[in-house]
Enzyme design. Structure first.
Site, PDB file in Angstrom:
ATOM      1  N   ASP A 108       0.853  -1.196   0.000  1.00  0.00           N
ATOM      2  CA  ASP A 108       0.000   0.000   0.000  1.00  0.00           C
ATOM      3  C   ASP A 108       0.887   1.244   0.000  1.00  0.00           C
ATOM      4  OD1 ASP A 108      -2.141  -1.683   0.213  1.00  0.00           O
ATOM      5  OD2 ASP A 108      -2.298  -1.480   2.396  1.00  0.00           O
TER       6      ASP A 108
HETATM    7  N1  URA Z   1      -1.146  -5.867   4.031  1.00  0.00           N
HETATM    8  C1  URA Z   1      -1.668  -4.630   3.969  1.00  0.00           C
HETATM    9  O1  URA Z   1      -2.719  -4.371   4.522  1.00  0.00           O
HETATM   10  N2  URA Z   1      -0.999  -3.697   3.272  1.00  0.00           N
HETATM   11  C2  URA Z   1       0.184  -3.923   2.672  1.00  0.00           C
HETATM   12  O2  URA Z   1       0.763  -3.008   2.085  1.00  0.00           O
HETATM   13  C3  URA Z   1       0.716  -5.210   2.751  1.00  0.00           C
HETATM   14  C4  URA Z   1       0.033  -6.181   3.422  1.00  0.00           C
END
Ligand code: URA
Length: 232
Positions: A108
């Site tokens: 993310d």
């Molecule tokens: N899980 C999440 O919620 N976000 C990420 O970036 C990676 C794993």
């Protein structure tokens, strides 16, 4: 090792000596030797793994694929291109612009930590294929108190509406109004850890990926820094 026969101009271009047009010029100038003989034909077939290629007296260090470990900061997108946001490729500042690098999987925008950049599609496929169940380890900070029930729930698999997660591992480091933990998951669904924590009534306030399979984030890399991986 199987033969890897390619055109000389393509090998040079992929190795950062310029566009196909630019390297053709270099070859025609007589600056390129293959196995100690000057080569003027831009289409000469070479095996860059075994032939000794010299450009202006320097032996070419041929790399069939590039592997880069990056410590992604928050605010950077795990994509190759975006009109407005900085991407993980932008952080290389054009260094590998002659290679088609891409991130293996996505973090993310607000997640930090290990991103592998490569142009090796086969490796990417192996790491991402759900059937290989490659473990990914994260450090997480949440609002709320993590407890043994959360550990059991992660272990059992958590129903997130559209799917139930595979068994995962939650190791609580510190439990309080805010808690910290290590989470190991064996898949990589969209917002997976945030959604798993949400299902346990916890809000993720910080997330960092520490490893993908055997590949661990180099602690010497500051946020935004990267390095090419060694053979090991
Ligand atoms: N899980 C999440 O919620 N976000 C990420 O970036 C990676 C794993």
């Amino acid at each position: 090792m199987s033969a890897n026969i390619q055109r000389l101009d393509k090998v040079l271009s992929n190795s950062g000596y310029g566009t196909r047009k630019e390297v053709k010029k270099i070859i025609k100038q007589g600056s390129v030797m293959v196995n100690n003989s000057v080569v003027l034909d831009v289409g000469t077939k070479v095996d860059p793994e075994t032939d000794i290629i010299e450009v202006a007296g320097r032996i070419l260090d041929y790399k069939a694929n590039i592997y880069i470990m990056l410590n992604k900061p928050s605010g950077v997108l795990s994509t190759t291109y975006d009109k407005t946001e900085t991407t993980v490729i932008d952080l290389l500042y054009g260094e590998y612009s002659h290679r088609d690098l891409f991130p293996v999987g996505r973090l993310d925008i607000d997640t930090e930590g290990l991103v592998l950049l490569t142009d090796d599609g086969q490796l990417a496929h192996r790491l991402l294929s759900p059937k290989n169940m490659v473990p990914k380890l994260y450090y997480v900070e949440v609002n709320g108190r993590l407890d043994e029930q959360d550990v059991s729930a992660f272990n059992a698999g958590i129903c997130l509406g559209d799917f139930t997660t595979l068994s995962s591992e939650l190791e609580i480091l510190q439990a309080g109004d805010k808690s910290t933990a290590l989470v190991k998951i064996y898949e990589g669904k969209f917002h997976q850890i945030k959604r798993m924590m949400q299902a346990r009534n916890k809000e993720v306030v910080y997330l960092k990926r520490l490893s993908i399979g055997p590949l661990e984030l180099d602690e010497d890399l500051d946020l935004g820094q990267w390095r090419e991986l060694t053979c090991e």
